[in-house]
Design a protein around this motif. Sequence first.
Motif, PDB file in Angstrom:
ATOM      1  N   THR A 120      84.759  45.183   8.055  1.00 52.92           N
ATOM      2  CA  THR A 120      84.490  46.537   8.538  1.00 52.92           C
ATOM      3  C   THR A 120      84.320  47.496   7.369  1.00 52.92           C
ATOM      4  O   THR A 120      83.382  48.278   7.321  1.00 52.92           O
ATOM      5  N   ALA A 121      85.261  47.385   6.412  1.00 51.28           N
ATOM      6  CA  ALA A 121      85.216  48.287   5.259  1.00 51.28           C
ATOM      7  C   ALA A 121      83.928  48.101   4.460  1.00 51.28           C
ATOM      8  O   ALA A 121      83.449  49.034   3.818  1.00 51.28           O
ATOM      9  N   LEU A 122      83.356  46.894   4.509  1.00 49.98           N
ATOM     10  CA  LEU A 122      82.107  46.640   3.782  1.00 49.98           C
ATOM     11  C   LEU A 122      80.887  47.156   4.550  1.00 49.98           C
ATOM     12  O   LEU A 122      79.768  47.064   4.069  1.00 49.98           O
ATOM     13  N   GLY A 123      81.119  47.644   5.764  1.00 50.23           N
ATOM     14  CA  GLY A 123      80.007  48.216   6.521  1.00 50.23           C
ATOM     15  C   GLY A 123      79.354  47.264   7.503  1.00 50.23           C
ATOM     16  O   GLY A 123      78.357  47.606   8.133  1.00 50.23           O
ATOM     17  N   LEU A 124      79.900  46.042   7.641  1.00 50.83           N
ATOM     18  CA  LEU A 124      79.312  45.102   8.596  1.00 50.83           C
ATOM     19  C   LEU A 124      79.618  45.552  10.020  1.00 50.83           C
ATOM     20  O   LEU A 124      80.714  46.020  10.310  1.00 50.83           O
ATOM     21  N   ARG A 125      78.638  45.390  10.897  1.00 50.93           N
ATOM     22  CA  ARG A 125      78.858  45.709  12.309  1.00 50.93           C
ATOM     23  C   ARG A 125      79.346  44.477  13.046  1.00 50.93           C
ATOM     24  O   ARG A 125      79.276  43.366  12.536  1.00 50.93           O
ATOM     25  N   TYR A 132      78.971  36.025  10.641  1.00 52.66           N
ATOM     26  CA  TYR A 132      79.133  35.556   9.261  1.00 52.66           C
ATOM     27  C   TYR A 132      80.577  35.412   8.823  1.00 52.66           C
ATOM     28  O   TYR A 132      80.866  34.709   7.867  1.00 52.66           O
TER      29      TYR A 132
ATOM     30  N   ASN B  60      87.957  55.603   5.609  1.00 54.40           N
ATOM     31  CA  ASN B  60      86.814  54.773   6.035  1.00 54.40           C
ATOM     32  C   ASN B  60      86.970  54.383   7.507  1.00 54.40           C
ATOM     33  O   ASN B  60      86.332  53.483   7.997  1.00 54.40           O
ATOM     34  N   LEU B  62      89.261  52.899   9.210  1.00 48.54           N
ATOM     35  CA  LEU B  62      89.960  51.736   9.734  1.00 48.54           C
ATOM     36  C   LEU B  62      91.017  52.235  10.705  1.00 48.54           C
ATOM     37  O   LEU B  62      91.453  51.526  11.598  1.00 48.54           O
ATOM     38  N   ARG B  82      78.505  57.641  15.560  1.00 45.76           N
ATOM     39  CA  ARG B  82      77.608  56.486  15.489  1.00 45.76           C
ATOM     40  C   ARG B  82      77.266  56.104  14.052  1.00 45.76           C
ATOM     41  O   ARG B  82      76.867  54.980  13.800  1.00 45.76           O
ATOM     42  N   ASP B  85      78.945  53.737   9.765  1.00 52.90           N
ATOM     43  CA  ASP B  85      78.492  52.752   8.786  1.00 52.90           C
ATOM     44  C   ASP B  85      77.982  53.410   7.513  1.00 52.90           C
ATOM     45  O   ASP B  85      78.144  52.882   6.423  1.00 52.90           O
ATOM     46  N   ARG B  88      80.962  53.968   5.509  1.00 55.79           N
ATOM     47  CA  ARG B  88      81.571  52.718   5.007  1.00 55.79           C
ATOM     48  C   ARG B  88      80.739  52.073   3.901  1.00 55.79           C
ATOM     49  O   ARG B  88      81.270  51.397   3.027  1.00 55.79           O
ATOM     50  N   ARG B  89      79.428  52.271   3.971  1.00 54.69           N
ATOM     51  CA  ARG B  89      78.575  51.744   2.899  1.00 54.69           C
ATOM     52  C   ARG B  89      78.910  52.374   1.553  1.00 54.69           C
ATOM     53  O   ARG B  89      78.729  51.759   0.516  1.00 54.69           O
ATOM     54  N   ALA B 113      77.677  41.454   2.172  1.00 50.90           N
ATOM     55  CA  ALA B 113      77.455  42.823   2.649  1.00 50.90           C
ATOM     56  C   ALA B 113      76.170  43.449   2.091  1.00 50.90           C
ATOM     57  O   ALA B 113      75.399  44.040   2.847  1.00 50.90           O
ATOM     58  N   LYS B 116      73.430  41.825   4.253  1.00 51.49           N
ATOM     59  CA  LYS B 116      73.434  42.070   5.700  1.00 51.49           C
ATOM     60  C   LYS B 116      73.535  43.557   6.043  1.00 51.49           C
ATOM     61  O   LYS B 116      73.129  43.966   7.126  1.00 51.49           O
ATOM     62  N   VAL B 117      74.097  44.357   5.159  1.00 45.82           N
ATOM     63  CA  VAL B 117      74.255  45.787   5.459  1.00 45.82           C
ATOM     64  C   VAL B 117      73.151  46.606   4.803  1.00 45.82           C
ATOM     65  O   VAL B 117      72.534  47.448   5.428  1.00 45.82           O
TER      66      VAL B 117
END
Lengths: 216, 254
Positions: A120-125, A132, B60, B62, B82, B85, B88-89, B113, B116-117
């Motif tokens: 989550t912290a890495l931004g993955l949804r 993954y 972030n 959490l 929304r 992200d 978080r990026r 990441a 994928k991000v």
Amino acid sequence: MRDFGWGDTLFLIGAVRWTLLLSFVAFVGGSLGGLAVALCRTGRIRVLRWLAAGFITLFQGTPLLMQLFLAFFVPGILGFDVDPWAAAAIGLSLHAAAFLGEIWRGAIEVVPRGQWEASTALGLRYAAQMRYVVLPQAVRIAVPPTVGFLVQLIKATSLASIIGFVELTRAAQIVNNATFQPFTVFGLVALIYFIICWPLSLYSRRMEQRLLVASR
Amino acid sequence: MSASQPHTLGDVVVTMAGVGKWYGDFKVLKDVNLDVRRGERIVICGPSGSGKSTLIRCLNRLEEHNEGRIVVDGIELRHGMRDIDKVRREVGMVFQSFNLFPHLTVLENCILAPMKVRGTARAEAERTARLYLERVHIPEQAGKYPGQLSGGQQQRVAIARSLCMNPRIMLFDEPTSALDPEMVKEVLDVMVELAESGMTMLCVTHEMGFARKVADRVIFMDRGEIVEAETPDVFFDRPASERTRAFLGQILPH
């Protein structure tokens, strides 16, 4: 009445393919359904969690034979025509979906919370986290109980004989009706089931031990 | 030990204004007010249960705060937002328990990441990953799995993994607390180098040597409140609050 002969043996061995095919279809169908159930059960949407929990409770709390009867007779009442093959495939798939769903829910929940937090912290949804990070770890945990359930499922296909689907057990009944040598016939059939299931049981046990060693 | 080098700070990148948070009836954060400027290094300490981890985990998202405003990198954190992200990026986080992905190699941990991000191509993501693995001094471990590394090495990989996203802000949640004593230094060294490179950092830690060396401000929290927020010199030598003095008396060597 005639004696049990080579022709009967070949007939039984030929019926094995229907047992295997039904097992395969039910396992594939059950896997798709089970994945959906497991994802709903562990997800954030409350309604889906409840629905999945209800589905699991219902199918784990009723005999498979009743589920097969319902799958066979209910569509007929509603005006759809299902043959024994389709009814058996649908009934066993739903049955497998409930059990695999519960096994996989457990495997998903065993993946530590820190894995969710880090991804989550890495931004993955959610979808990417599942695909993954979480599922690859859950799969490893789930392999032994899944293979164990597959053994149960293969044996459970014998119940499809009761709604008239000619797989191994039904074939045995047919042969026995003609030869009336139940010990030979059903003994041979039991041996065939054993030959199919035993290697899977061994494999499951070996994977389980490997997992135990890895987690030490 | 030398006091932190004076360096210029940029705009405000994190704002917390009147932030409060409850766990049931228990209030973990009470009226927290904090502005962090770009390039600023903040060390947060305090007894366990004082809310310091919760504070940075709110940044972030959490954890969700219940009252007050939090703005990170220009985006306000709201209920049901929304575009979390986006935040978080830009905000990297390092955890006490490393939380590396055990089924992926070190290199794969680092490129997941970004690919994928951010949609970075594999070759470029790998190049960046090797660069940062070099910076945390373990380029030779790229092909190994986390389970094959020591705790200190794992934590350095975790730092590299965060840096691969090119974050503007780094959060550290007790990064050395789970490490054997002999491995603490290798992780702190990496954090010091990161601080010297100008990264904005919020570190929850009890490593007071680190605080003295790199912190622009040391924050002491107790029972969900910020009790003291001072430069290291003032914080360690002339703390205003009795609670701070009592805490320092417990954790500093006599």
